[in-house]
Motif scaffolding. Structure first.
Motif, PDB file in Angstrom:
ATOM      1  N   ASP A 118       3.631  14.195 -15.373  1.00 37.32           N
ATOM      2  CA  ASP A 118       4.733  14.159 -16.335  1.00 37.32           C
ATOM      3  C   ASP A 118       6.086  13.972 -15.638  1.00 37.32           C
ATOM      4  N   MET A 119       6.089  14.014 -14.298  1.00 33.62           N
ATOM      5  CA  MET A 119       7.344  13.909 -13.555  1.00 33.62           C
ATOM      6  C   MET A 119       7.481  12.628 -12.736  1.00 33.62           C
ATOM      7  N   GLN A 120       6.358  11.969 -12.404  1.00 33.08           N
ATOM      8  CA  GLN A 120       6.448  10.842 -11.481  1.00 33.08           C
ATOM      9  C   GLN A 120       5.212   9.956 -11.533  1.00 33.08           C
ATOM     10  N   THR A 121       5.338   8.801 -10.873  1.00 26.50           N
ATOM     11  CA  THR A 121       4.210   7.887 -10.720  1.00 26.50           C
ATOM     12  C   THR A 121       4.114   7.473  -9.257  1.00 26.50           C
ATOM     13  N   TYR A 122       2.902   7.103  -8.856  1.00 30.42           N
ATOM     14  CA  TYR A 122       2.670   6.550  -7.523  1.00 30.42           C
ATOM     15  C   TYR A 122       1.945   5.221  -7.692  1.00 30.42           C
ATOM     16  N   ASP A 123       2.558   4.160  -7.190  1.00 34.49           N
ATOM     17  CA  ASP A 123       1.974   2.827  -7.262  1.00 34.49           C
ATOM     18  C   ASP A 123       0.964   2.630  -6.143  1.00 34.49           C
ATOM     19  N   LYS A 124       0.173   1.567  -6.266  1.00 34.37           N
ATOM     20  CA  LYS A 124      -0.869   1.313  -5.267  1.00 34.37           C
ATOM     21  C   LYS A 124      -0.296   1.087  -3.874  1.00 34.37           C
ATOM     22  N   ASP A 125       0.966   0.688  -3.771  1.00 38.66           N
ATOM     23  CA  ASP A 125       1.597   0.490  -2.466  1.00 38.66           C
ATOM     24  C   ASP A 125       1.868   1.794  -1.726  1.00 38.66           C
ATOM     25  N   THR A 126       1.737   2.931  -2.411  1.00 39.87           N
ATOM     26  CA  THR A 126       2.009   4.221  -1.774  1.00 39.87           C
ATOM     27  C   THR A 126       0.752   4.873  -1.195  1.00 39.87           C
ATOM     28  N   LEU A 127      -0.392   4.218  -1.332  1.00 43.99           N
ATOM     29  CA  LEU A 127      -1.641   4.784  -0.817  1.00 43.99           C
ATOM     30  C   LEU A 127      -1.990   4.221   0.552  1.00 43.99           C
ATOM     31  N   LYS A 128      -2.762   4.981   1.290  1.00 46.68           N
ATOM     32  CA  LYS A 128      -3.224   4.568   2.622  1.00 46.68           C
ATOM     33  C   LYS A 128      -4.364   3.561   2.530  1.00 46.68           C
ATOM     34  N   VAL A 129      -5.025   3.479   1.390  1.00 46.73           N
ATOM     35  CA  VAL A 129      -6.191   2.612   1.207  1.00 46.73           C
ATOM     36  C   VAL A 129      -5.996   1.719  -0.016  1.00 46.73           C
ATOM     37  N   SER A 130      -6.723   0.621  -0.041  1.00 50.28           N
ATOM     38  CA  SER A 130      -6.756  -0.216  -1.231  1.00 50.28           C
ATOM     39  C   SER A 130      -7.588   0.494  -2.296  1.00 50.28           C
ATOM     40  N   VAL A 131      -7.227   0.281  -3.539  1.00 48.86           N
ATOM     41  CA  VAL A 131      -7.893   0.955  -4.648  1.00 48.86           C
ATOM     42  C   VAL A 131      -8.865  -0.020  -5.314  1.00 48.86           C
ATOM     43  N   PHE A 132     -10.137   0.327  -5.328  1.00 48.09           N
ATOM     44  CA  PHE A 132     -11.189  -0.532  -5.868  1.00 48.09           C
ATOM     45  C   PHE A 132     -10.826  -1.092  -7.241  1.00 48.09           C
ATOM     46  N   GLN A 133     -10.365  -0.251  -8.129  1.00 50.10           N
ATOM     47  CA  GLN A 133     -10.072  -0.674  -9.493  1.00 50.10           C
ATOM     48  C   GLN A 133      -8.869  -1.617  -9.573  1.00 50.10           C
ATOM     49  N   LYS A 134      -8.051  -1.671  -8.527  1.00 58.51           N
ATOM     50  CA  LYS A 134      -6.799  -2.414  -8.587  1.00 58.51           C
ATOM     51  C   LYS A 134      -6.714  -3.567  -7.588  1.00 58.51           C
ATOM     52  N   ASP A 135      -7.753  -3.759  -6.809  1.00 51.15           N
ATOM     53  CA  ASP A 135      -7.759  -4.811  -5.796  1.00 51.15           C
ATOM     54  C   ASP A 135      -9.142  -5.445  -5.789  1.00 51.15           C
ATOM     55  N   ASP A 136      -9.233  -6.724  -6.141  1.00 53.91           N
ATOM     56  CA  ASP A 136     -10.551  -7.360  -6.275  1.00 53.91           C
ATOM     57  C   ASP A 136     -11.014  -8.108  -5.027  1.00 53.91           C
ATOM     58  N   GLU A 137     -10.403  -7.839  -3.881  1.00 54.91           N
ATOM     59  CA  GLU A 137     -10.834  -8.463  -2.625  1.00 54.91           C
ATOM     60  C   GLU A 137     -12.231  -7.973  -2.239  1.00 54.91           C
ATOM     61  N   LEU A 138     -12.964  -8.813  -1.541  1.00 51.87           N
ATOM     62  CA  LEU A 138     -14.339  -8.481  -1.159  1.00 51.87           C
ATOM     63  C   LEU A 138     -14.436  -7.362  -0.122  1.00 51.87           C
ATOM     64  N   ASP A 139     -13.371  -7.165   0.666  1.00 49.44           N
ATOM     65  CA  ASP A 139     -13.431  -6.146   1.714  1.00 49.44           C
ATOM     66  C   ASP A 139     -12.938  -4.770   1.265  1.00 49.44           C
ATOM     67  N   VAL A 140     -12.625  -4.625  -0.012  1.00 52.69           N
ATOM     68  CA  VAL A 140     -12.178  -3.327  -0.538  1.00 52.69           C
ATOM     69  C   VAL A 140     -13.402  -2.449  -0.795  1.00 52.69           C
ATOM     70  N   PRO A 141     -13.349  -1.181  -0.405  1.00 51.54           N
ATOM     71  CA  PRO A 141     -14.497  -0.305  -0.636  1.00 51.54           C
ATOM     72  C   PRO A 141     -14.796  -0.105  -2.126  1.00 51.54           C
ATOM     73  N   VAL A 142     -16.081  -0.056  -2.417  1.00 50.72           N
ATOM     74  CA  VAL A 142     -16.548   0.411  -3.721  1.00 50.72           C
ATOM     75  C   VAL A 142     -16.968   1.867  -3.531  1.00 50.72           C
ATOM     76  N   CYS A 143     -17.580   2.141  -2.375  1.00 51.64           N
ATOM     77  CA  CYS A 143     -17.942   3.498  -1.962  1.00 51.64           C
ATOM     78  C   CYS A 143     -17.124   3.820  -0.708  1.00 51.64           C
ATOM     79  N   TYR A 144     -16.173   4.713  -0.849  1.00 53.20           N
ATOM     80  CA  TYR A 144     -15.249   5.029   0.244  1.00 53.20           C
ATOM     81  C   TYR A 144     -15.869   5.926   1.305  1.00 53.20           C
ATOM     82  N   CYS A 145     -16.799   6.764   0.933  1.00 49.63           N
ATOM     83  CA  CYS A 145     -17.377   7.692   1.898  1.00 49.63           C
ATOM     84  C   CYS A 145     -18.305   7.014   2.897  1.00 49.63           C
TER      85      CYS A 145
END
Length: 150
Positions: A66-93
């Protein structure tokens, strides 16, 4: 630490729709943000707030409260749901990318079997590795199902 594939007790989110795309989000634990936000963004979190993950692929927002948002550029990793590149993890672990899953399926292997074995052995850490803060097996299964349709 609780199993990453079980529902954790979470603070109820005061805001459950993304302020940008208005899609309903899913609550995430604070540990997920602490693990995945870049240091400059990490310094701005409000630990008393409840955070929500936005899975809308066309929205830049990954987490919101309710106070803020964080865009995908603020993460250390690419987000599967937001990046359709082939090298993006589907399973991060366990390092299953779209490309790796496609290759495994072509070689008649089942990535879901490997992931299930690891989860059952209590080796997953989705709450700190996966931006959605939850088990990725559903994403992997859906991705494979969609491959079968193409």
């Amino acid at each position: 630490m609780d199993s990453c594939c079980q529902t954790a007790d979470e603070k109820p989110a005061t805001l459950n729709k993304c302020p940008v795309c208005h899609q309903k989000g899913r609550s995430v634990q604070l540990i997920t943000l602490k693990a995945l936000l870049q240091p400059t963004a990490l310094g701005t979190i409000h630990p008393e707030s409840s955070y929500v993950f936005c899975s809308n692929s066309s929205c830049e927002v990954v987490y919101f409260s309710d106070m803020q948002t964080y865009d995908k550029d603020t993460l250390k990793v690419s987000v599967f749901q937001k990046d359709d590149e082939l090298d993006v993890p589907v399973c991060y672990c366990f390092g299953w990318t779209r490309k790796g899953i496609i290759q495994a399926i072509q070689e008649n292997q089942q990535p879901t079997d490997h992931i299930r074995e690891q989860v059952q052995a209590n080796r997953c850490g989705c709450e700190v590795n996966n931006p959605q803060g939850a088990c990725c097996l559903g994403n992997v299964t859906t991705f494979i199902r969609n491959l079968d349709k193409s």
